[in-house]
Structures are given as structure tokens and as C-alpha cells.
Design a protein around this motif. Structure first.
Motif, mmCIF file in Angstrom:
data_model
loop_
_atom_site.group_PDB
_atom_site.id
_atom_site.type_symbol
_atom_site.label_atom_id
_atom_site.label_comp_id
_atom_site.label_asym_id
_atom_site.label_seq_id
_atom_site.Cartn_x
_atom_site.Cartn_y
_atom_site.Cartn_z
ATOM 1 N N PRO A 285 0.826 -1.206 0.000
ATOM 2 C CA PRO A 285 0.000 0.000 0.000
ATOM 3 C C PRO A 285 0.864 1.262 0.000
ATOM 4 O O PRO A 285 2.046 1.211 0.349
ATOM 5 C CB PRO A 285 -0.813 -0.117 1.298
ATOM 6 C CG PRO A 285 -0.133 -1.124 2.125
ATOM 7 C CD PRO A 285 0.708 -1.962 1.234
ATOM 8 N N PRO A 286 0.277 2.393 -0.381
ATOM 9 C CA PRO A 286 1.063 3.641 -0.370
ATOM 10 C C PRO A 286 1.483 4.008 1.052
ATOM 11 O O PRO A 286 0.734 3.820 2.003
ATOM 12 C CB PRO A 286 0.107 4.686 -0.949
ATOM 13 C CG PRO A 286 -1.242 4.071 -0.927
ATOM 14 C CD PRO A 286 -1.070 2.590 -0.883
ATOM 15 N N ALA B 18 0.282 -5.383 7.002
ATOM 16 C CA ALA B 18 -0.986 -4.963 7.622
ATOM 17 C C ALA B 18 -0.738 -4.332 8.981
ATOM 18 O O ALA B 18 -1.449 -3.393 9.377
ATOM 19 C CB ALA B 18 -1.914 -6.168 7.763
ATOM 20 N N GLY B 19 0.259 -4.791 9.709
ATOM 21 C CA GLY B 19 0.555 -4.267 11.037
ATOM 22 C C GLY B 19 1.061 -2.834 11.014
ATOM 23 O O GLY B 19 0.688 -2.024 11.855
ATOM 24 N N GLY C 258 -2.389 -1.889 12.092
ATOM 25 C CA GLY C 258 -2.116 -2.346 13.443
ATOM 26 C C GLY C 258 -3.040 -3.493 13.824
ATOM 27 O O GLY C 258 -3.986 -3.815 13.105
ATOM 28 N N TYR C 259 -2.770 -4.105 14.962
ATOM 29 C CA TYR C 259 -3.577 -5.219 15.454
ATOM 30 C C TYR C 259 -4.091 -4.891 16.843
ATOM 31 O O TYR C 259 -3.465 -4.137 17.593
ATOM 32 C CB TYR C 259 -2.757 -6.515 15.486
ATOM 33 C CG TYR C 259 -2.481 -7.045 14.113
ATOM 34 C CD1 TYR C 259 -3.456 -7.725 13.408
ATOM 35 C CD2 TYR C 259 -1.252 -6.849 13.499
ATOM 36 C CE1 TYR C 259 -3.211 -8.207 12.133
ATOM 37 C CE2 TYR C 259 -1.000 -7.321 12.228
ATOM 38 C CZ TYR C 259 -1.990 -8.006 11.551
ATOM 39 O OH TYR C 259 -1.753 -8.473 10.291
ATOM 40 N N GLY D 19 -0.918 -3.102 18.942
ATOM 41 C CA GLY D 19 0.469 -3.084 18.496
ATOM 42 C C GLY D 19 0.558 -3.355 17.010
ATOM 43 O O GLY D 19 -0.447 -3.623 16.344
ATOM 44 N N THR D 20 1.772 -3.303 16.484
ATOM 45 C CA THR D 20 1.981 -3.542 15.060
ATOM 46 C C THR D 20 2.328 -4.994 14.758
ATOM 47 O O THR D 20 2.081 -5.466 13.664
ATOM 48 C CB THR D 20 3.113 -2.644 14.520
ATOM 49 O OG1 THR D 20 4.293 -2.869 15.282
ATOM 50 C CG2 THR D 20 2.730 -1.183 14.582
ATOM 51 N N ASP D 21 2.897 -5.702 15.723
ATOM 52 C CA ASP D 21 3.315 -7.087 15.519
ATOM 53 C C ASP D 21 2.189 -8.025 15.962
ATOM 54 O O ASP D 21 1.837 -8.071 17.141
ATOM 55 C CB ASP D 21 4.586 -7.365 16.319
ATOM 56 C CG ASP D 21 5.231 -8.682 15.973
ATOM 57 O OD1 ASP D 21 4.641 -9.447 15.177
ATOM 58 O OD2 ASP D 21 6.325 -8.963 16.499
#
Length: 178
Positions: free
Chosen positions: A12-13, A77-78, A82-83, A135-137
């Protein structure tokens, strides 16, 4: 070929993907993640897509092919969305609060349980009974949520404890006395 491993991942951009000596780094608006790729798996970035390939049809490498592609997809995606994982606390007098980099849980033990929040994870408490882990992970978010739940798993008899949001428990009947 792995059906999942064959699919290219669209970038994604606002997201940068770089590959250097078996280390893939993904940088986006929410942060940066890195993943070391096993030998025998190749990752390349072409035309705004990430393509994962494998060197042979060895059983271990075939298994890693889909895994690496799924991990890279989760990383992208993270760093963009994010998750998040939510936990609910059920029980009379059970509550939670965040103090700095630790989570204090009063869940029926004599003293409150202190859970230290790892770096890269954000924990929020709403109404003292809803805990949100962000978080991102994806792996780290899931593991932290599982560790918090393990402090006081839900009881099947009294329905008390820490459970995932939306988790349905079957209530068991206790002993019947004469």
C-alpha cells in the motif's frame, strides 16, 4: 507450489519494503518491523508487490514458503492498520488499571498482580473491566493477550476470570448433593 506462497502481496502507499541478506524490513506509518527469512526462501520487491519464491521442493522449504508469505502480509498490515485484541474481566471486585508500563490486575488474589507491558505494545483499560491490547506485531499482540488471560483464566463453574472479548464459555454444573 503453495497456494498462499504463490500470491503476491500488494504494497500500500506509505509503506516501504526492503530486503537485505535474508532480512526483510517493513516501514510504515505505525512503525517498523523486521523478519529474517530462512535460507532457501527468496523475497523480492517488484512493481509495488512483494513476491516470495522457494529454491527447491524440499518438505521443510515448502512449509516455510507459505509461512514467510503470511508473515510478510501480517507485517504490512501491522504497520498500516495495526492489530488489536480485547479482553474482558468478569467477577465481583475484579478490575484492572494501567500505571506507567505495567498493568495492575485485581482478580481475586490477595495482592494485585503486576504485569509488565513489553515495548511496542499499548494497553488501554476501559471501565476497569475491558482491556485492549494494541500493536503492530500480530504475534506479540496475541502473546501479550494470552499472557494476560493466563493470569486468571475463565472458570467454567462460576464464569469468573479474564476472557477474550466474544469468547463463549459453556457453564458446567457443580456437584449435586443429597
Amino acid at each position: 507450489m503453495s497456494r498462499i506462497g504463490r500470491k503476491p502481496i500488494a504494497i500500500p502507499p506509505g509503506v516501504e519494503v526492503q530486503v537485505h541478506d535474508g532480512l526483510v524490513s517493513v516501514k510504515g506509518p505505525l512503525g517498523k518491523l523486521e523478519w529474517s527469512v530462512a535460507s532457501g526462501i527468496g523475497v523480492s520487491v517488484t512493481d509495488g508487490q512483494v513476491v516470495v519464491s522457494r529454491s527447491s521442493d524440499d518438505r521443510k522449504i515448502r512449509a516455510l514458503h507459505g509461512l514467510v508469505r503470511a508473515e510478510l502480509n501480517n507485517m504490512i498490515a501491522g504497520v498500516t492498520k495495526g492489530y488489536e485484541r480485547s479482553l474482558e474481566i468478569t467477577g465481583v471486585g475484579y478490575k484492572a488499571q494501567v500505571q506507567g508500563q505495567s498493568l495492575l490486575l485485581s482478580v481475586g488474589y490477595v495482592d494485585p498482580v503486576t504485569f509488565s507491558i513489553p515495548p511496542g505494545i499499548e494497553v488501554k483499560v476501559d471501565k476497569q473491566t475491558v482491556i485492549t491490547v494494541r500493536g503492530t506485531d500480530k504475534r506479540k499482540v496475541g502473546q501479550v493477550a494470552a499472557n494476560i488471560r493466563a493470569i486468571k483464566p475463565p472458570d467454567v463453574y462460576k464464569q469468573k476470570g479474564i476472557r477474550y472479548a466474544g469468547e463463549v464459555l459453556r457453564k458446567k454444573e457443580g456437584k449435586t448433593g443429597k
